[in-house]
Design an enzyme around this catalytic site. Structure first.
Site, PDB file in Angstrom:
ATOM      1  N   GLN A 243       0.780  -0.995   0.091  1.00 48.66           N
ATOM      2  CA  GLN A 243      -0.091   0.049   0.095  1.00 48.66           C
ATOM      3  C   GLN A 243       0.827   1.317  -0.094  1.00 48.66           C
ATOM      4  O   GLN A 243       0.742   2.149  -0.922  1.00 48.66           O
ATOM      5  CB  GLN A 243      -0.892  -0.112   1.297  1.00 48.66           C
ATOM      6  CG  GLN A 243      -2.017   1.304   1.249  1.00 48.66           C
ATOM      7  CD  GLN A 243      -2.810   0.963  -0.026  1.00 48.66           C
ATOM      8  OE1 GLN A 243      -3.238  -0.117  -0.626  1.00 48.66           O
ATOM      9  NE2 GLN A 243      -2.817   2.026  -0.925  1.00 48.66           N
ATOM     10  N   HIS A 246       2.500   2.945  -3.204  1.00 48.03           N
ATOM     11  CA  HIS A 246       1.475   3.635  -3.969  1.00 48.03           C
ATOM     12  C   HIS A 246       1.804   5.039  -4.413  1.00 48.03           C
ATOM     13  O   HIS A 246       1.989   5.732  -5.482  1.00 48.03           O
ATOM     14  CB  HIS A 246       0.217   3.507  -3.706  1.00 48.03           C
ATOM     15  CG  HIS A 246      -0.651   2.393  -4.366  1.00 48.03           C
ATOM     16  ND1 HIS A 246      -1.042   2.370  -5.815  1.00 48.03           N
ATOM     17  CD2 HIS A 246      -1.394   1.388  -3.943  1.00 48.03           C
ATOM     18  CE1 HIS A 246      -1.416   0.984  -5.925  1.00 48.03           C
ATOM     19  NE2 HIS A 246      -1.848   0.528  -4.859  1.00 48.03           N
ATOM     20  N   GLU A 310     -10.529   1.636   2.518  1.00 45.26           N
ATOM     21  CA  GLU A 310     -10.490   1.342   1.063  1.00 45.26           C
ATOM     22  C   GLU A 310     -10.339  -0.306   0.863  1.00 45.26           C
ATOM     23  O   GLU A 310     -11.273  -0.824   0.519  1.00 45.26           O
ATOM     24  CB  GLU A 310      -9.743   2.165   0.163  1.00 45.26           C
ATOM     25  CG  GLU A 310      -9.674   1.808  -1.288  1.00 45.26           C
ATOM     26  CD  GLU A 310      -8.392   2.328  -2.147  1.00 45.26           C
ATOM     27  OE1 GLU A 310      -7.595   2.811  -1.491  1.00 45.26           O
ATOM     28  OE2 GLU A 310      -8.499   2.465  -3.368  1.00 45.26           O
ATOM     29  N   HIS A 311      -9.257  -0.515   1.143  1.00 45.84           N
ATOM     30  CA  HIS A 311      -9.047  -2.207   1.547  1.00 45.84           C
ATOM     31  C   HIS A 311      -8.980  -2.452   2.907  1.00 45.84           C
ATOM     32  O   HIS A 311      -8.581  -1.891   3.483  1.00 45.84           O
ATOM     33  CB  HIS A 311      -7.430  -2.343   0.735  1.00 45.84           C
ATOM     34  CG  HIS A 311      -7.598  -2.007  -0.869  1.00 45.84           C
ATOM     35  ND1 HIS A 311      -6.882  -0.799  -0.923  1.00 45.84           N
ATOM     36  CD2 HIS A 311      -7.655  -2.155  -1.619  1.00 45.84           C
ATOM     37  CE1 HIS A 311      -6.769  -0.249  -2.077  1.00 45.84           C
ATOM     38  NE2 HIS A 311      -7.401  -1.644  -2.804  1.00 45.84           N
ATOM     39  N   ASP A 344      -6.038  -6.417  -6.500  1.00 48.41           N
ATOM     40  CA  ASP A 344      -5.646  -5.226  -7.274  1.00 48.41           C
ATOM     41  C   ASP A 344      -5.598  -5.570  -8.691  1.00 48.41           C
ATOM     42  O   ASP A 344      -5.489  -4.791  -9.686  1.00 48.41           O
ATOM     43  CB  ASP A 344      -4.447  -4.792  -6.947  1.00 48.41           C
ATOM     44  CG  ASP A 344      -4.369  -3.987  -5.666  1.00 48.41           C
ATOM     45  OD1 ASP A 344      -5.548  -3.348  -5.210  1.00 48.41           O
ATOM     46  OD2 ASP A 344      -3.333  -3.760  -4.785  1.00 48.41           O
ATOM     47  N   GLU A 398     -52.064  16.981  -0.391  1.00 48.51           N
ATOM     48  CA  GLU A 398     -50.779  17.984  -0.875  1.00 48.51           C
ATOM     49  C   GLU A 398     -51.091  19.093  -1.782  1.00 48.51           C
ATOM     50  O   GLU A 398     -50.299  19.599  -2.268  1.00 48.51           O
ATOM     51  CB  GLU A 398     -49.624  16.962  -1.504  1.00 48.51           C
ATOM     52  CG  GLU A 398     -48.760  16.181  -0.703  1.00 48.51           C
ATOM     53  CD  GLU A 398     -47.778  15.380  -1.114  1.00 48.51           C
ATOM     54  OE1 GLU A 398     -47.538  15.500  -2.582  1.00 48.51           O
ATOM     55  OE2 GLU A 398     -47.019  14.486  -0.310  1.00 48.51           O
ATOM     56  N   HIS A 403     -52.803  16.502 -10.163  1.00 49.86           N
ATOM     57  CA  HIS A 403     -52.403  15.031  -9.759  1.00 49.86           C
ATOM     58  C   HIS A 403     -53.533  14.018  -9.663  1.00 49.86           C
ATOM     59  O   HIS A 403     -53.747  12.918  -9.898  1.00 49.86           O
ATOM     60  CB  HIS A 403     -51.242  15.096  -8.547  1.00 49.86           C
ATOM     61  CG  HIS A 403     -50.043  15.325  -8.764  1.00 49.86           C
ATOM     62  ND1 HIS A 403     -49.613  16.721  -9.296  1.00 49.86           N
ATOM     63  CD2 HIS A 403     -49.002  14.647  -8.844  1.00 49.86           C
ATOM     64  CE1 HIS A 403     -48.211  16.816  -9.455  1.00 49.86           C
ATOM     65  NE2 HIS A 403     -47.847  15.480  -9.349  1.00 49.86           N
TER      66      HIS A 403
END
Lengths: 413, 413
Positions: A243, A246, A310-311, A344, A398, A403
């Protein structure tokens, strides 16, 4: 959480620069794109599109070994993402009222693949494969060329394996602008995918405000490892370092219930680090990284769910039990043999995942990311009878009389 | 597309105002929220949270008729959204490599329900029902109070039916800020849902850049109707008007292959319009609206797919065949009996849908909107053998040696 602070982002300050480039591309199209390619990638391009000849040439430049690897990875990614196909299910919610969802591919998508220090051909597979399976009609891929005006051959071969041939030599903010607005050469798309540096991220956020969708916001990559005394310190240290290599702002976090393991991992990190070619980047990233001791797995998972990695690697004995405790994570790797690099590259799961705590609200890229679920409904005369009065009363309350009319006219028919 | 221009949005100009309010709320929490409630909603609030007593009181103020309608609508919405539950499927992509997705609810979500001219209790059901089915642990609901510091009783009753009781009297930008950052009273959430005026939309976009996810960008509501000679002009006109009455910037579009029908609808619109209480708003919206004649259904659908309407009514004979031609739309209503108001209230489909052409890239709100798909993978020693060499070669070619090590250390174990 105080004790796992993520590296600082300064994307906001890039806003003005990025907006300037984007506006220019919106106005001047290809001409502006080529000027920015000259400025940022130091290359003068006659044509932005990669030709068939260039793809053929690339195939000769990539070793058989790597080609085979790309094919196997593509197979696995295909299998896993194909299994995500949505099956439409009709539901009669009331007599005569039938509702269903249909998954329809986004027609035009754009994939961004960064260049830079390493050619990220794996990202080509991770984005193009599900786009193709989803059935997107137009798949545009942009990646920055080198100073000779070429894309890395492995990127082109990966694109070919995934079945994508609408490839452009455009990098950075100008690639995002080209795909968001369209230009003489580049088709406008409805959604842009892919990682990138801070400029690319800022550009994606900017265009997402008005023009196109994006896969997700993004920050630096990160891994969290939960390990007990059954974990292998050599493996844990290698995951930690994979990691950290990176980039200088990557983050690795180990949370362990074993003080022995923590000590062994610490030593092992130093031993492995000394042998890495990307030692300097990796060392800088290690400044953001942490080894944390906790007494119980429950405490570890509380910390993890707050951090939302993330991981997440669960190098623990009862990993299936601990897996059930995961609330916030992008992708989870179970047991001693499931290293992050498996996912990965080649296990089949996607590696485009939410960072920076976004896993609390976002999924990683998957087949759904390339589709929309459109809802359909069919009412019969009986359906109108079933829900008509309900609709009329709600609309009236409403204060939406038209409608109500739309339903009562049908009820009275 | 030149001939169906949408009403102009000027959300960008609101940016500065909205950012000011958001920053203030981030800094000063409840104190700032109360000041803005005073300023914008003209109400002085001691406490922001709706009490159990207020909910009980609301129950007495809502008619049995409306309560029954809310219960039926909730039932249908529950049925349809429950049917969207994701079933995890394990896939062995290679020998010893097993991958799967698991759908996990977002822990904390925020729902915004606008106040204003009409109390949108239907939106409470549309957002709270799937949030509850998904299993979100904390569901926060904000809606602007009236000058007496109360929420509309039907909003509170709808929330109770949907099982939500964390309700706050906060409107506009201050509601979005409260949910995005959290305050002394309001829990911070990870994703914010719901419609609102231009200020609310701008605030949602602003907080989505750094702090939380949002359901989707939004613009004024819209309907497109495709009709042939079998359509009922009274129904078509009522659908047209039920869209137009939403607001002055709403848009209704009819695309028809029948000149006769077009004429009849035109006349019918005028006849029905004259009787509407919201005649003035509706008339203004009609300025944005269009009746378009085309020769074939194929031409109609080409136009529709380019426009990408939020709501699409297919009032045509072979509507199932035409349904297959839909590429871009939020929700589709099939045949003469399926009016938009059915889906707005009670058929079971969600009414929170992508407008402004966002249907090209976004789905409407559905069960998935409240979940993330987390991927899991489990490699055995055999799995490492299956994909190890592939991972190692790819990592080496991406110049990521630590990634390679993480796999080769396991291969050599």
């Amino acid at each position: 959480m105080e004790n796992i602070k993520r590296p600082h982002k300064d994307a906001e300050e890039l806003g003005a620069v990025v907006r300037g480039v984007l506006n220019d591309i919106k106005q001047r199209g290809d001409k502006a794109i080529k000027e920015y390619e000259q400025k940022f990638d130091k290359v003068s391009l006659d044509s932005l599109k990669v030709t068939d000849e260039e793809i053929e040439e690339a195939e000769k430049l990539v070793s058989k070994e790597l080609k085979d690897a790309l094919v196997l990875a593509h197979d696995n990614i295909s299998k896993f993402h194909s299994s995500q196909k949505f099956e439409s299910k009709k539901v009669e919610t009331c007599k005569g009222v039938t509702c269903w969802q249909k998954s329809v591919a986004i027609e035009k998508v754009g994939l961004y693949v960064p260049g830079g220090t390493a050619p990220l051909f794996s990202t080509v597979l991770m984005l193009a494969t599900p786009a193709k399976i989803a059935g997107c009609k137009e798949i545009v891929l942009c990646s920055p060329p080198n100073k000779e005006g070429k894309l890395h051959p492995a990127i082109l071969v990966a694109a070919k394996i995934a079945g994508v041939n609408n490839i452009f030599k455009i990098g950075g903010v100008q690639a995002i602008g080209a795909m968001a607005y369209g230009s003489e050469s580049v088709p406008k798309v409805s959604k842009i995918f892919g990682p990138g540096n801070q400029y690319v991220m800022a550009a994606k956020q900017e265009v997402s405000l008005h023009d196109v969708a994006i896969d997700m916001p993004a920050g630096p990559s990160e891994v969290a490892i939960v390990a007990d005394e059954t974990a292998n310190p050599v493996f844990v240290a290698s995951d930690f370092l994979s990691q950290a290599e990176h980039g200088v702002d990557s983050q690795a976090v180990l949370v362990t219930t074993s003080k022995d393991l923590m000590k062994q991992v610490e030593d092992e990190i130093q031993r492995q680090l000394a042998l890495l070619p990307r030692k300097e980047i990796t060392e800088q990233a290690l400044k953001w990284s942490k080894l944390i001791y906790v007494e119980t797995i429950e405490q570890a998972m509380e910390l993890i769910n707050e951090y939302a990695p993330e991981h997440l690697i669960l190098a623990v004995k009862d990993y299936m039990k601990v897996a059930d405790m995961v609330i916030n994570a992008g992708s989870v790797f179970l047991g001693n043999y499931s290293c992050e690099s498996a996912g990965d590259y080649a296990s089949g799961t996607n590696h485009t995942l939410p960072t920076s705590g976004y896993a609390k609200a976002y999924s990683g890229v998957n087949l759904d990311s390339f589709c929309r679920k459109i809802t359909f409904q069919e009412l019969t005369a009986e359906g109108v009878k079933s829900i008509g009065p309900t609709v009329a009363i709600m609309a009236e309350n409403e204060l939406l009389d038209a409608h109500k009319n739309a339903m009562t006219f049908r009820m009275n028919n």
